[in-house]
Enzyme design. Structure first.
Site, PDB file in Angstrom:
ATOM      1  N   ASP A 272     -54.978  28.577  12.350  1.00  0.00           N
ATOM      2  CA  ASP A 272     -54.728  30.002  12.574  1.00  0.00           C
ATOM      3  C   ASP A 272     -55.986  30.790  12.222  1.00  0.00           C
ATOM      4  OD1 ASP A 272     -53.503  32.432  13.058  1.00  0.00           O
ATOM      5  OD2 ASP A 272     -51.783  32.043  11.765  1.00  0.00           O
TER       6      ASP A 272
ATOM      7  N   THR B 288     -48.859  30.495  31.990  1.00  0.00           N
ATOM      8  CA  THR B 288     -47.985  31.625  32.276  1.00  0.00           C
ATOM      9  C   THR B 288     -47.544  31.619  33.735  1.00  0.00           C
ATOM     10  OG1 THR B 288     -47.833  34.038  32.405  1.00  0.00           O
ATOM     11  CG2 THR B 288     -50.025  33.121  32.604  1.00  0.00           C
TER      12      THR B 288
ATOM     13  N   SER C  92     -53.532  40.416  35.824  1.00  0.00           N
ATOM     14  CA  SER C  92     -54.293  41.120  34.767  1.00  0.00           C
ATOM     15  C   SER C  92     -55.434  40.214  34.334  1.00  0.00           C
ATOM     16  CB  SER C  92     -53.395  41.420  33.557  1.00  0.00           C
ATOM     17  OG  SER C  92     -53.145  40.225  32.829  1.00  0.00           O
TER      18      SER C  92
ATOM     19  N   TYR D 198     -55.874  39.193  31.408  1.00  0.00           N
ATOM     20  CA  TYR D 198     -55.248  38.145  30.579  1.00  0.00           C
ATOM     21  C   TYR D 198     -54.719  37.015  31.457  1.00  0.00           C
ATOM     22  CZ  TYR D 198     -51.088  35.764  29.047  1.00  0.00           C
ATOM     23  OH  TYR D 198     -50.147  34.790  28.851  1.00  0.00           O
ATOM     24  N   HIS D 199     -53.921  37.368  32.492  1.00  0.00           N
ATOM     25  CA  HIS D 199     -53.360  36.315  33.338  1.00  0.00           C
ATOM     26  C   HIS D 199     -54.485  35.501  33.993  1.00  0.00           C
ATOM     27  CE1 HIS D 199     -49.665  38.917  33.107  1.00  0.00           C
ATOM     28  NE2 HIS D 199     -49.100  37.741  33.004  1.00  0.00           N
TER      29      HIS D 199
ATOM     30  N   LYS E 299     -55.790  32.655  31.958  1.00  0.00           N
ATOM     31  CA  LYS E 299     -54.967  31.431  31.981  1.00  0.00           C
ATOM     32  C   LYS E 299     -55.224  30.630  33.255  1.00  0.00           C
ATOM     33  CE  LYS E 299     -52.130  32.172  28.292  1.00  0.00           C
ATOM     34  NZ  LYS E 299     -51.051  31.561  27.524  1.00  0.00           N
TER      35      LYS E 299
ATOM     36  N   ARG F 144     -38.632  45.001  23.985  1.00  0.00           N
ATOM     37  CA  ARG F 144     -38.919  46.444  23.878  1.00  0.00           C
ATOM     38  C   ARG F 144     -37.661  47.267  24.155  1.00  0.00           C
ATOM     39  NH1 ARG F 144     -43.466  49.084  24.334  1.00  0.00           N
ATOM     40  NH2 ARG F 144     -43.259  50.190  26.314  1.00  0.00           N
TER      41      ARG F 144
HETATM   42  N1  USQ Z   1     -42.188  46.365  31.958  1.00  0.00           N
HETATM   43  C1  USQ Z   1     -41.450  47.537  32.025  1.00  0.00           C
HETATM   44  N2  USQ Z   1     -41.323  48.274  30.886  1.00  0.00           N
HETATM   45  C2  USQ Z   1     -41.873  47.892  29.701  1.00  0.00           C
HETATM   46  C3  USQ Z   1     -42.609  46.690  29.646  1.00  0.00           C
HETATM   47  C4  USQ Z   1     -42.765  45.958  30.792  1.00  0.00           C
HETATM   48  O1  USQ Z   1     -40.918  47.912  33.077  1.00  0.00           O
HETATM   49  O2  USQ Z   1     -41.714  48.621  28.717  1.00  0.00           O
HETATM   50  C5  USQ Z   1     -42.334  45.549  33.174  1.00  0.00           C
HETATM   51  C6  USQ Z   1     -43.785  45.311  33.585  1.00  0.00           C
HETATM   52  O3  USQ Z   1     -44.232  46.332  34.447  1.00  0.00           O
HETATM   53  C7  USQ Z   1     -43.695  43.936  34.250  1.00  0.00           C
HETATM   54  C8  USQ Z   1     -42.556  43.247  33.542  1.00  0.00           C
HETATM   55  O4  USQ Z   1     -41.824  44.255  32.861  1.00  0.00           O
HETATM   56  O5  USQ Z   1     -43.323  44.083  35.600  1.00  0.00           O
HETATM   57  C9  USQ Z   1     -42.987  42.203  32.535  1.00  0.00           C
HETATM   58  O6  USQ Z   1     -43.852  42.822  31.605  1.00  0.00           O
HETATM   59  P1  USQ Z   1     -43.931  42.272  30.089  1.00  0.00           P
HETATM   60  O7  USQ Z   1     -44.804  43.193  29.323  1.00  0.00           O
HETATM   61  O8  USQ Z   1     -42.578  41.982  29.553  1.00  0.00           O
HETATM   62  O9  USQ Z   1     -44.607  40.837  30.316  1.00  0.00           O
HETATM   63  P2  USQ Z   1     -46.047  40.471  30.875  1.00  0.00           P
HETATM   64  O10 USQ Z   1     -47.029  41.551  30.711  1.00  0.00           O
HETATM   65  O11 USQ Z   1     -45.853  39.908  32.237  1.00  0.00           O
HETATM   66  O12 USQ Z   1     -46.500  39.335  29.875  1.00  0.00           O
HETATM   67  C10 USQ Z   1     -45.562  38.554  29.119  1.00  0.00           C
HETATM   68  C11 USQ Z   1     -46.295  37.929  27.944  1.00  0.00           C
HETATM   69  C12 USQ Z   1     -47.372  36.994  28.475  1.00  0.00           C
HETATM   70  C13 USQ Z   1     -46.752  35.993  29.425  1.00  0.00           C
HETATM   71  C14 USQ Z   1     -45.997  36.687  30.536  1.00  0.00           C
HETATM   72  C15 USQ Z   1     -45.209  35.757  31.422  1.00  0.00           C
HETATM   73  O13 USQ Z   1     -46.861  38.936  27.129  1.00  0.00           O
HETATM   74  O14 USQ Z   1     -47.993  36.337  27.388  1.00  0.00           O
HETATM   75  O15 USQ Z   1     -47.770  35.210  29.991  1.00  0.00           O
HETATM   76  O16 USQ Z   1     -45.000  37.569  29.943  1.00  0.00           O
HETATM   77  S1  USQ Z   1     -45.129  36.336  33.060  1.00  0.00           S
HETATM   78  O17 USQ Z   1     -44.600  37.690  33.068  1.00  0.00           O
HETATM   79  O18 USQ Z   1     -44.264  35.443  33.796  1.00  0.00           O
HETATM   80  O19 USQ Z   1     -46.497  36.345  33.555  1.00  0.00           O
END
Ligand code: USQ
Length: 412
Positions: A14, A127, A162, A164-165, A168, A224
């Protein structure tokens, strides 16, 4: 703790980056997180088992080599990445930090494995966001393609959303190359959005709690929404909320990692598992939280925010997730009861909520949004961002809420 409880010998590395990133933003986990030393002591008391900790950074080659050469692991579970899409989009510095930490850390690990334990199985947290939202079914890592009369099985196309994505995606290519060129073995766990608070092990003692983030950067959508419901903040639905993603319970993430470790990839194989159990639209999650919250006496409201991200809102989404199920994954599905239990645990910690951390402020296109209201309803009458897209970004649009497209897969 999950592996230690099952009699594996565990070493943890860590550099406390997540704690630093939270301090930098004046945010924190909802659940209080003990120091690593205190958690290790608590685990020893509760389980009688020892976890050895090394403090250092995966981008420090000498540190990583030293630990790997000393311990000679059979498997490495690589979680040492900056995991937030919005964090990576704050500024150039945050983008560079994200990609340096993630790509260089993984590259160092690949060299350490090649040097000291070439037979070790690397289990890497990827991811689902590597794939984006293509208008075809999403396979598990690879797709069979016929092109001009010839066929091949090739990596599935990537459309990350993003910086970040993207990091990966870069990792996936590096790991795939290391498997092909050096004969290493690896499993990439392309994980969806995680929700949930407790695991079997964290529930044993308050000092073992894992973090539960709800802030704009590190909090994920459902977590959230649950915190927002408890503190009376309208649920922050970005755009139309019709974006669909794969989701899974934090308990299932542990099952998945364990299944991957116990069923290793072959030498030279780069294996990809899609790690989610269900698909939902964001609006469906918000409605679920509203229903569960209302049932507990919270008056939950939804607000639609002008989407701070650049992402498709109306899109096809159907991702395959057969491989982990085939290995025996027993999903914990999402429902009202689970959300009610999350709300109840959150209510115990509600005094710790930092309300300033909730509103979205990081925008994917910062210069396109100067002075624009945050909420859809504050836009001038008769205008939605879909009606008058910013001239520089004509593709940007926010529509009225509508159900997931008819041709999208059915959702539980
Ligand atoms: N979203 C909302 N309101 C919010 C937060 C997010 O509508 O308050 C929406 C975003 O616009 C997005 C979706 O929810 O369309 C997902 O957002 P998220 O913040 O829950 O997740 P994301 O940014 O995609 O990232 C998270 C993790 C990341 C992982 C990813 C998997 O933080 O580490 O890689 O989920 S995935 O989404 O399948 O890429």
């Amino acid at each position: 703790m999950h592996f230690s409880a099952r009699d594996h010998e565990v070493v943890v590395l860590d550099n406390f980056a997540r704690r630093r990133w939270h301090r930098e933003r004046a945010t924190d986990s909802l659940t209080p997180i003990a120091t690593l030393a205190d958690r290790i002591d608590a685990w020893r008391e509760v389980s009688g088992r020892e976890i050895v900790a090394h403090v250092g950074d995966a981008t420090d080659a000498a540190f990583l080599d030293g630990v790997i050469a000393d311990f000679l692991p059979e498997a490495v579970v690589h979680y040492a990445e900056q995991p937030s899409a919005p964090y990576s989009m704050i500024s150039r510095e945050h983008a560079v930090e994200t990609q340096t930490n993630n790509v260089v850390g993984t590259l160092n690990l690949l060299f350490a494995l090649r040097e000291h334990v070439p037979g070790c199985h690397l289990v890497k947290l990827g991811t689902m966001g590597e794939y984006g939202t293509p208008n075809i079914d999403i396979e598990e890592g690879y797709i069979e393609i016929e092109h001009r009369g010839r066929r091949d099985v090739l990596p599935f196309p990537k459309l990350p959303g993003s910086i970040y994505h993207l990091s990966k995606v870069h990792d996936s290519h590096n790991i795939h190359f290391a498997c092909r060129a050096w004969g290493l073995r690896a499993t990439d766990l392309n994980q969806g959005v995680v929700y949930g608070i407790e695991t079997e092990e964290t529930a044993l003692d308050e000092r073992l709690l894992t973090r539960f983030d709800y802030d704009e950067l590190f909090g994920t959508a459902l977590n959230r929404f649950c915190v927002q419901a408890v503190i009376g903040h309208p649920l922050t639905v970005y755009g139309s909320g019709t974006q669909v993603r794969g989701f899974l319970n934090v308990r299932d993430t542990l099952q998945c990692v364990e299944l991957a470790v116990l069923n290793p990839a072959e030498l030279g194989e780069f294996r990809v598992f899609n790690q989610f159990t269900e698909q939902f639209s964001i609006l469906q999650l918000a409605e679920l939280v509203k229903r569960a919250g209302d049932a507990l006496g919270y008056a939950v409201e939804l607000d639609r925010y002008v989407n701070p991200r650049v992402e498709a809102e109306h899109h096809y989404y159907n991702a395959v997730n057969d491989k982990l199920l085939g290995l025996g994954l027993q999903p914990h599905y999402l429902g009202d009861e689970l959300v009610r239990s999350m709300l109840t645990v959150i209510a115990r910690h509600r005094d710790r909520v930092i309300t300033d951390a909730i509103e979205p402020s990081v925008r994917w296109r910062p210069d396109s949004c100067g002075g624009e209201p945050a909420l859809e309803r504050d836009l001038p009458p008769g205008r939605s961002t879909s009606a008058q897209p910013h001239p520089r970004f004509a593709a940007r649009r926010v529509d009225l809420p509508s159900p997931v497209r008819d041709d999208a897969p059915s959702v539980r």
